[in-house]
Design a protein around this motif. Structure first.
Motif, PDB file in Angstrom:
ATOM      1  N   GLY A  37      41.541  35.623  53.015  1.00 16.53           N
ATOM      2  CA  GLY A  37      40.152  35.986  52.753  1.00 16.53           C
ATOM      3  C   GLY A  37      39.861  37.454  52.948  1.00 16.53           C
ATOM      4  N   ALA A  38      40.907  38.247  53.152  1.00 12.93           N
ATOM      5  CA  ALA A  38      40.727  39.669  53.418  1.00 12.93           C
ATOM      6  C   ALA A  38      40.275  40.402  52.157  1.00 12.93           C
ATOM      7  CB  ALA A  38      42.035  40.273  53.924  1.00 12.93           C
ATOM      8  N   ALA A  39      39.460  41.427  52.347  1.00 10.74           N
ATOM      9  CA  ALA A  39      39.017  42.281  51.242  1.00 10.74           C
ATOM     10  C   ALA A  39      39.918  43.509  51.197  1.00 10.74           C
ATOM     11  CB  ALA A  39      37.562  42.669  51.414  1.00 10.74           C
ATOM     12  N   ASP A  40      41.184  43.291  50.899  1.00 14.04           N
ATOM     13  CA  ASP A  40      42.164  44.370  50.888  1.00 14.04           C
ATOM     14  C   ASP A  40      41.782  45.418  49.845  1.00 14.04           C
ATOM     15  OD1 ASP A  40      44.511  45.913  50.246  1.00 14.04           O
ATOM     16  OD2 ASP A  40      45.691  44.432  51.333  1.00 14.04           O
ATOM     17  N   PRO A  41      41.530  46.658  50.251  1.00 11.76           N
ATOM     18  CA  PRO A  41      41.099  47.675  49.279  1.00 11.76           C
ATOM     19  C   PRO A  41      42.165  48.005  48.236  1.00 11.76           C
ATOM     20  CG  PRO A  41      41.541  48.679  51.422  1.00 11.76           C
ATOM     21  CD  PRO A  41      41.573  47.200  51.628  1.00 11.76           C
ATOM     22  N   VAL A  42      43.436  47.880  48.605  1.00 10.14           N
ATOM     23  CA  VAL A  42      44.507  48.187  47.651  1.00 10.14           C
ATOM     24  C   VAL A  42      44.505  47.182  46.503  1.00 10.14           C
ATOM     25  CG1 VAL A  42      47.007  48.310  47.346  1.00 10.14           C
ATOM     26  CG2 VAL A  42      45.941  49.332  49.365  1.00 10.14           C
ATOM     27  N   HIS A  43      44.304  45.909  46.833  1.00  5.69           N
ATOM     28  CA  HIS A  43      44.397  44.843  45.827  1.00  5.69           C
ATOM     29  C   HIS A  43      43.020  44.305  45.429  1.00  5.69           C
ATOM     30  CE1 HIS A  43      48.751  44.743  46.148  1.00  5.69           C
ATOM     31  NE2 HIS A  43      48.664  44.622  47.455  1.00  5.69           N
ATOM     32  N   ARG A  44      41.979  45.080  45.650  1.00  3.45           N
ATOM     33  CA  ARG A  44      40.618  44.591  45.412  1.00  3.45           C
ATOM     34  C   ARG A  44      40.421  44.098  43.983  1.00  3.45           C
ATOM     35  NH1 ARG A  44      36.406  46.813  43.117  1.00  3.45           N
ATOM     36  NH2 ARG A  44      37.411  48.856  43.032  1.00  3.45           N
ATOM     37  N   ARG A  45      40.848  44.868  42.992  1.00  6.29           N
ATOM     38  CA  ARG A  45      40.653  44.459  41.594  1.00  6.29           C
ATOM     39  C   ARG A  45      41.370  43.153  41.297  1.00  6.29           C
ATOM     40  NH1 ARG A  45      42.244  48.828  37.411  1.00  6.29           N
ATOM     41  NH2 ARG A  45      41.202  47.369  35.999  1.00  6.29           N
ATOM     42  N   TRP A  46      42.579  43.032  41.790  1.00  5.58           N
ATOM     43  CA  TRP A  46      43.347  41.793  41.575  1.00  5.58           C
ATOM     44  C   TRP A  46      42.670  40.617  42.269  1.00  5.58           C
ATOM     45  CZ3 TRP A  46      45.947  38.558  45.041  1.00  5.58           C
ATOM     46  CH2 TRP A  46      46.810  37.612  44.465  1.00  5.58           C
ATOM     47  N   LEU A  47      42.238  40.795  43.505  1.00  4.21           N
ATOM     48  CA  LEU A  47      41.588  39.717  44.250  1.00  4.21           C
ATOM     49  C   LEU A  47      40.311  39.257  43.548  1.00  4.21           C
ATOM     50  CD1 LEU A  47      42.027  41.111  47.875  1.00  4.21           C
ATOM     51  CD2 LEU A  47      43.012  38.987  47.002  1.00  4.21           C
ATOM     52  N   GLU A  48      39.518  40.183  43.056  1.00  2.00           N
ATOM     53  CA  GLU A  48      38.267  39.825  42.395  1.00  2.00           C
ATOM     54  C   GLU A  48      38.509  39.004  41.135  1.00  2.00           C
ATOM     55  OE1 GLU A  48      36.446  43.587  41.720  1.00  2.00           O
ATOM     56  OE2 GLU A  48      35.600  43.742  43.752  1.00  2.00           O
ATOM     57  N   GLN A  49      39.592  39.283  40.445  1.00  2.00           N
ATOM     58  CA  GLN A  49      39.901  38.544  39.221  1.00  2.00           C
ATOM     59  C   GLN A  49      40.565  37.203  39.507  1.00  2.00           C
ATOM     60  OE1 GLN A  49      42.112  41.138  36.498  1.00  2.00           O
ATOM     61  NE2 GLN A  49      41.056  42.881  37.412  1.00  2.00           N
ATOM     62  N   VAL A  50      41.469  37.179  40.482  1.00  2.00           N
ATOM     63  CA  VAL A  50      42.317  36.003  40.679  1.00  2.00           C
ATOM     64  C   VAL A  50      41.690  34.952  41.590  1.00  2.00           C
ATOM     65  CG1 VAL A  50      44.517  35.260  41.707  1.00  2.00           C
ATOM     66  CG2 VAL A  50      44.445  37.230  40.160  1.00  2.00           C
ATOM     67  N   ARG A  51      40.967  35.374  42.596  1.00  2.00           N
ATOM     68  CA  ARG A  51      40.422  34.421  43.562  1.00  2.00           C
ATOM     69  C   ARG A  51      39.588  33.313  42.898  1.00  2.00           C
ATOM     70  NH1 ARG A  51      39.044  37.837  48.452  1.00  2.00           N
ATOM     71  NH2 ARG A  51      40.891  37.189  49.609  1.00  2.00           N
ATOM     72  N   PRO A  52      38.664  33.641  41.986  1.00  2.00           N
ATOM     73  CA  PRO A  52      37.903  32.561  41.339  1.00  2.00           C
ATOM     74  C   PRO A  52      38.779  31.619  40.515  1.00  2.00           C
ATOM     75  CG  PRO A  52      36.837  34.694  41.005  1.00  2.00           C
ATOM     76  CD  PRO A  52      38.194  34.973  41.566  1.00  2.00           C
ATOM     77  N   ARG A  53      39.801  32.153  39.853  1.00  2.00           N
ATOM     78  CA  ARG A  53      40.687  31.294  39.055  1.00  2.00           C
ATOM     79  C   ARG A  53      41.454  30.313  39.931  1.00  2.00           C
ATOM     80  NH1 ARG A  53      43.865  36.052  36.327  1.00  2.00           N
ATOM     81  NH2 ARG A  53      42.140  37.295  35.520  1.00  2.00           N
ATOM     82  N   VAL A  54      41.971  30.814  41.042  1.00  6.81           N
ATOM     83  CA  VAL A  54      42.752  29.967  41.948  1.00  6.81           C
ATOM     84  C   VAL A  54      41.869  28.877  42.537  1.00  6.81           C
ATOM     85  CG1 VAL A  54      43.990  29.959  44.148  1.00  6.81           C
ATOM     86  CG2 VAL A  54      44.481  31.724  42.454  1.00  6.81           C
ATOM     87  N   ALA A  55      40.644  29.239  42.914  1.00  6.42           N
ATOM     88  CA  ALA A  55      39.724  28.249  43.478  1.00  6.42           C
ATOM     89  C   ALA A  55      39.329  27.209  42.432  1.00  6.42           C
ATOM     90  CB  ALA A  55      38.487  28.949  44.032  1.00  6.42           C
TER      91      ALA A  55
END
Length: 330
Positions: A37-55
């Motif tokens: 659940g971390a808001a990793d600044p390095v991977h922020r763009r990837w997390l924003e795109q992928v997290r909803p898909r995975v959920a």
């Protein structure tokens, strides 16, 4: 308690030392980042795109969610020793499905020791590994298609660049320089590789011959090791250049491409800086859905884009060929 683990390397071990880019290490480290659940600044763009898909796919509460905790031990059978410098996901999944039942149960015992207990899924895996490992592999493949396959060209570029840099270090300065500059927690002295690790020791007699060095785009600041004889020990570290992985890549010389590919196809290629669906591309470019679909088909047939199923949608991504063409146009 922090401990200093030492791994003595013989001339034979150094002769067998090699690098590999492993899809399964990226699966594990990226899923762990998502699970934290971390808001990793390095991977922020990837997390924003992928997290909803995975959920949306329910992958955040399936087999991987039980096998890969947000922190701590991850079962070793999920990271089979790469047999070459760049194994495919299919090859690594085949090795996972062929994992001996005793190895799977040993790893699950270790996971239960850290967690206190196993959930229903993992108890069923423990009871009959051959019957359940196929289900695990299916979920890994589903996660790969959603979270990593559309981005793999970018990720591989970073991993390959790291391996090239390290290999050149060995060629120009020797293995000692490589180890001393690999990571702050790694040191080389008097034929001994020293790792600052926690709890577990790393005796030479408990590991196979050689050494596998595996860069990872999603690895955190620490180190990960896998010791499962007769395989060589694996040492996974954060790859160089990860900070630039998700930077937007401007295309300043697109006019030259327009003359070759046409305006619509060039526009779509530049918009695919991040993977997108036909609907998203139509919205961004103002093109019709039919026009986007027709152009994407042509680009895919030419090897410039790939298509990846993401639930009910299809994500399109640039290939390494397209990246090279765009880089040349810059």
């Amino acid at each position: 308690m922090t401990a200093l683990a030492e791994l003595a390397l013989s001339a034979g071990d150094l002769a067998r030392m090699r690098f590999a880019a492993s899809p399964m290490w990226e699966v594990g480290t990226s899923f762990r980042l998502l699970a934290s659940g971390a808001a990793d600044p390095v991977h922020r763009r990837w997390l924003e795109q992928v997290r909803p898909r995975v959920a949306a796919a329910g992958l955040d509460r399936g087999w991987l969610a039980e096998l890969i905790p947000s922190a701590g031990y991850c079962p070793d059978f999920l990271n089979p020793a790469p047999t070459g410098p760049a194994p495919t996901l299919r090859e690594e999944l085949a090795a996972i499905k062929a994992a001996p039942a005793g190895r799977v149960r040993q790893d699950l015992d270790h996971l239960a020791h850290h967690r206190g207990s196993l959930g229903p899924r993992l108890r069923s895996l423990y009871a009959d590994p051959p019957a359940r490992l196929g289900r695990v592999a299916e979920e890994i493949e589903a996660y790969w298609d959603l979270a990593l396959a559309p981005y793999w060209a970018r990720i591989r570029t970073v991993l390959d660049a790291d391996i090239f840099h390290r290999a050149r270090q060995v060629a120009e300065h020797g293995a000692g320089r490589l180890f001393n500059e690999l990571h702050p927690l790694v040191g080389w002295d008097d034929n001994v590789l020293r790792l600052v690790r926690r709890q577990r020791t790393l005796p030479r007699e408990s590991s196979g011959a050689g050494l596998l060095l595996i860069p990872s785009a999603f690895k955190g600041p620490g180190l990960s090791t896998r010791v499962a004889p007769p395989d060589p020990p694996q040492l996974t570290y954060r790859a160089r250049g990860v900070g630039t992985l998700w930077e937007r890549r401007s295309v300043t010389g697109a006019a030259a491409l327009v003359a070759v590919l046409g305006r619509s196809r060039t526009l779509l290629l530049t918009e695919l800086d991040t993977p997108a669906t036909t609907t998203e591309l139509a919205h961004r470019t103002g093109m019709s859905m039919a026009g986007v679909s027709q152009s994407l088909t042509a680009l895919r047939n030419a090897g410039f884009v790939t298509a990846h199923r993401a639930g009910r949608s299809v994500l399109y991504a640039r290939t390494p060929v397209a990246e090279c063409v765009l880089a040349t146009s810059r």
